[in-house]
Design a protein around this motif. Structure first.
Motif, PDB file in Angstrom:
ATOM      1  N   HIS A 190       4.929 -12.053  15.161  1.00 14.98           N
ATOM      2  CA  HIS A 190       4.518 -12.671  13.900  1.00 14.98           C
ATOM      3  C   HIS A 190       4.631 -11.674  12.751  1.00 14.98           C
ATOM      4  N   LEU A 191       5.010 -12.174  11.591  1.00 15.51           N
ATOM      5  CA  LEU A 191       4.976 -11.355  10.385  1.00 15.51           C
ATOM      6  C   LEU A 191       3.529 -11.010  10.061  1.00 15.51           C
ATOM      7  N   ASP A 192       3.314  -9.855   9.440  1.00 16.12           N
ATOM      8  CA  ASP A 192       1.972  -9.526   8.971  1.00 16.12           C
ATOM      9  C   ASP A 192       2.046  -9.063   7.521  1.00 16.12           C
ATOM     10  N   GLU A 193       0.904  -8.676   6.951  1.00 12.27           N
ATOM     11  CA  GLU A 193       0.844  -8.375   5.524  1.00 12.27           C
ATOM     12  C   GLU A 193       1.493  -7.048   5.153  1.00 12.27           C
ATOM     13  N   TRP A 203      -3.643   0.197  11.006  1.00 10.13           N
ATOM     14  CA  TRP A 203      -3.977   1.246  10.035  1.00 10.13           C
ATOM     15  C   TRP A 203      -3.283   2.567  10.366  1.00 10.13           C
ATOM     16  N   GLN A 204      -3.073   2.833  11.664  1.00 11.98           N
ATOM     17  CA  GLN A 204      -2.387   4.065  12.041  1.00 11.98           C
ATOM     18  C   GLN A 204      -0.949   4.076  11.516  1.00 11.98           C
ATOM     19  N   ALA A 205      -0.294   2.914  11.538  1.00 12.68           N
ATOM     20  CA  ALA A 205       1.080   2.833  11.039  1.00 12.68           C
ATOM     21  C   ALA A 205       1.143   3.145   9.546  1.00 12.68           C
ATOM     22  N   ARG A 206       0.132   2.728   8.790  1.00  9.30           N
ATOM     23  CA  ARG A 206       0.113   2.997   7.348  1.00  9.30           C
ATOM     24  C   ARG A 206      -0.029   4.500   7.090  1.00  9.30           C
ATOM     25  N   MET A 240       4.609  -6.158   5.819  1.00 11.55           N
ATOM     26  CA  MET A 240       6.071  -6.245   5.842  1.00 11.55           C
ATOM     27  C   MET A 240       6.708  -5.628   4.599  1.00 11.55           C
ATOM     28  N   ASP A 241       6.052  -5.750   3.444  1.00 12.39           N
ATOM     29  CA  ASP A 241       6.622  -5.218   2.205  1.00 12.39           C
ATOM     30  C   ASP A 241       6.239  -3.760   1.966  1.00 12.39           C
ATOM     31  N   GLU A 242       5.259  -3.258   2.700  1.00 12.54           N
ATOM     32  CA  GLU A 242       4.852  -1.861   2.527  1.00 12.54           C
ATOM     33  C   GLU A 242       5.640  -0.934   3.442  1.00 12.54           C
ATOM     34  N   ILE A 243       5.887  -1.373   4.672  1.00  8.93           N
ATOM     35  CA  ILE A 243       6.569  -0.548   5.669  1.00  8.93           C
ATOM     36  C   ILE A 243       7.796  -1.302   6.170  1.00  8.93           C
ATOM     37  N   ARG A 257      -8.400  -6.214   6.789  1.00 13.88           N
ATOM     38  CA  ARG A 257      -7.203  -6.893   6.296  1.00 13.88           C
ATOM     39  C   ARG A 257      -6.781  -6.280   4.966  1.00 13.88           C
ATOM     40  N   ALA A 258      -5.491  -5.938   4.866  1.00 12.14           N
ATOM     41  CA  ALA A 258      -4.971  -5.317   3.647  1.00 12.14           C
ATOM     42  C   ALA A 258      -4.656  -6.376   2.602  1.00 12.14           C
ATOM     43  N   THR A 259      -5.107  -6.122   1.370  1.00 13.76           N
ATOM     44  CA  THR A 259      -4.793  -7.013   0.248  1.00 13.76           C
ATOM     45  C   THR A 259      -4.072  -6.270  -0.868  1.00 13.76           C
ATOM     46  N   GLN A 260      -4.125  -4.947  -0.848  1.00 10.78           N
ATOM     47  CA  GLN A 260      -3.376  -4.131  -1.801  1.00 10.78           C
ATOM     48  C   GLN A 260      -2.436  -3.226  -1.007  1.00 10.78           C
ATOM     49  N   PHE A 261      -1.284  -2.929  -1.614  1.00  9.20           N
ATOM     50  CA  PHE A 261      -0.252  -2.253  -0.837  1.00  9.20           C
ATOM     51  C   PHE A 261       0.342  -1.076  -1.603  1.00  9.20           C
ATOM     52  N   TRP A 262       0.770  -0.097  -0.835  1.00 11.37           N
ATOM     53  CA  TRP A 262       1.358   1.119  -1.384  1.00 11.37           C
ATOM     54  C   TRP A 262       2.819   0.867  -1.716  1.00 11.37           C
TER      55      TRP A 262
END
Length: 579
Positions: free
Chosen positions: A310-313, A275-278, A315-318, A570-575
């Motif tokens: 490992h890839l995480d959710e 969450w800090q990275a977001r 990847m497409d946001e950041i 767990r993130a399900t929506q992305f910026w």
């Protein structure tokens, strides 16, 4: 006891004779006791003076009320002249001075020598007081030395440091004279400490017995120390920077380059940094937009260096690069060792277009655009006071990873970690493998692991920069704030929220005690914080703490789906990156 009525004349004569024989022995005992008393008194006074020096060394000397009381206890000794154990061999007691019309030299050493030669020394209260002559030429010398940048005079400021010349027996007439005294100080041997910090007490009313005290001190990295300052502090201080740092501090001369953009990299692994990275990326985007709108901007691209393997959710946001972690036996739970290993992989596998790299961390929030702070090829970094490779007890440990070093050589190791640090991509390529191997070696060394603990990887970075000749590193205290210890927004570029922030409901800071109002990132190690964290108390005056809460609330309200994210982790929506 004997009954005097039954003592015979013969027995009385025997006692009388014994008494006569005992008198010389009694006198000897009495004289010995007097001598011991005198020695004990002198020893006590000496230790008292040493305590004053130690307190000034550790506390910075600004506790002048306590020191005034301590010195008052020795005033009877001082008034009769400075005892031999309090004298410094470098004190001048001559009343003569050299006159002449030597031209004013620009070289700082020559200026200092001329200033010292033109000083007149007067004896006051057993101490040497240096009185600078008031001729226009000597005023010019003194002013030139002060204005040349070599004194860096700071009023109402006090620095701590290891004393090389005590203030009580180094009474001088002015702060400028104290600066000159520091500048011309010559250590007894090449391995003794030089003077690079001076503090002077020039307020007669506030300084008390410390009036005109000039303390000469040594700090391994003066630019890394935040001095104590404020109107209540009667001290004037200054630091003597090495030529390279002095140039950087006074002229900020940069190489003429068309493109000085730097690539920002943060490292991450685990729920807390998720969450800090977001939040970090949100503020990076917002501040970069402000930077580009203002004109030339040095802020470049962005990478989250994910060293989980490992890839995480996200990847497409950041923008992210996934690196493999060390085997479990390689770090034994100390996952920070994955960081230098991840950088080695990133440098091998990523296409980086910028010539410079800025290493940051997820728990940094951008406050304003930061220019490329490098001068030439000197990296720029924030100093950490607890990185002390040249410290007496740490030097033998440091030498395990550098080879034999003197203390002076060890002081060239900058007190930094990898973040926040700005360096060239070429320099990072050069030192990253050494950083990885040195950090692992420190971790595997029982003594180093025990002494350096959770910051051992930072030691690995600092030592590796030294070993690979990446430097000298310019230290920038103003690069990053660390609330609640820092309070004002200006002049910082980053906010690091690593410490707990505790306050009463009235807004009083309660360090070391959980407050009725608090924010600590460790409260959200497993799941993200909720949206709309409660505001700090109205009476809380810390600008940075208030901004931290506002910044978190703004980011968490802007990133979609945060309520569900906070509840589940767990993130399900992305910026989409749009502001």
């Amino acid at each position: 006891m004997f009954d005097r009525t039954v003592i015979t004349p013969r027995l009385r004569a025997r006692f009388s004779s014994a008494g006569q024989r005992a008198k010389p022995h009694l006198r000897t005992v009495v004289l010995a006791l007097i001598a011991l008393t005198v020695l004990f008194t002198l020893s006590s006074v000496r230790h008292l003076a040493a305590a004053i020096a130690t307190r000034h060394s550790l506390a910075g000397g600004s506790d002048y009320d306590l020191n005034h009381k301590l010195l008052a206890n020795t005033q009877d000794v001082v008034d009769k002249g400075s005892p031999h154990w309090l004298q410094d061999g470098t004190i001048h007691r001559s009343t003569t001075s050299v006159r002449g019309n030597a031209p004013v030299e620009k070289d700082k050493a020559t200026l200092s020598e001329q200033l010292q030669r033109r000083s007149e020394v007067k004896s006051t209260g057993g101490y040497a007081v240096e009185s600078i002559r008031t001729s226009s030429q000597q005023d010019l010398l003194q002013t030139t030395l002060a204005k040349s940048g070599n004194c860096n005079i700071m009023n109402n400021t006090d620095y701590w440091g290891e004393p090389v010349k005590w203030g009580p027996n180094n009474k001088l007439a002015s702060a400028e004279a104290c600066c000159a005294n520091c500048h011309s100080y010559q250590p007894s041997t090449s391995e003794d400490l030089n003077c690079n910090v001076w503090v002077y007490c020039g307020d007669k009313d506030k300084c008390g017995n410390q009036y005109m005290d000039c303390w000469l001190k040594h700090l391994a990295h003066p630019a890394a120390v935040a001095p104590k300052s404020g109107r209540e502090i009667p001290w004037t201080a200054g630091i003597l920077l090495p030529a390279a740092q002095h140039e950087a501090a006074t002229t900020q001369m940069m190489e003429e380059e068309v493109d000085r953009r730097y690539h920002i990299v943060i490292t991450a692994q685990g729920a807390a940094t998720h969450w800090q990275a977001r939040v970090h990326y949100y503020w990076y985007k917002k501040v970069k937009e402000q930077c580009e709108a203002a004109g030339k901007c040095d802020m470049g691209g962005f990478t989250r260096l994910l060293h989980s393997g490992h890839l995480d959710e996200l990847m497409d946001e950041i923008p992210s690069f996934v690196a493999n972690p060390l085997p479990d036996e390689g770090h034994k739970g100390y996952v920070v060792l994955n960081r230098p290993y991840a950088f080695v992989q990133w440098l091998q596998g990523a296409a980086i277009t910028e010539k410079y790299v800025f290493m940051s961390e997820p728990d940094h929030i951008w406050l304003k655009p930061m220019p490329n702070l490098m001068v030439g090829q000197r990296p720029a970094s924030f100093p950490f006071f607890y990185i002390e490779p040249s410290k007496t007890e740490f030097l033998p440990i440091t030498q395990k990873f550098t080879g034999p070093l003197s203390r002076k050589q060890a002081e060239k190791i900058a007190p930094v970690g990898n973040a926040p640090t700005l360096l060239s991509l070429a320099q990072l390529h050069k030192m990253a493998p050494t950083w990885m191997n040195t950090s692992m070696a420190i971790f595997s060394d029982e003594q180093a692991n025990k002494e350096w603990g959770w910051v051992l990887e930072m030691y690995g970075f600092a030592i590796s920069c030294f070993k690979e000749d990446v430097g000298p590193i310019d230290l920038h205290l103003k690069m990053m704030s660390q609330p609640p210890w820092d309070e004002k927004m200006d002049p910082y570029y980053l906010l690091h929220y690593t410490y707990g922030n505790d306050y009463t409901l009235e807004g009083t800071f309660t360090p070391g005690k959980i407050g009725a109002w608090r924010f600590d990132k460790r409260s959200y190690s497993e799941k993200p914080p909720p949206r709309n964290l409660g505001d700090p108390p109205d009476g809380m005056k810390n600008e940075l703490v208030r901004h931290l809460i506002n910044a978190l609330n703004e980011a968490t309200n802007h990133i979609p789906g945060w309520d569900e994210y906070s509840a589940s982790g767990r993130a399900t929506q992305f910026w989409d990156g749009k502001l």
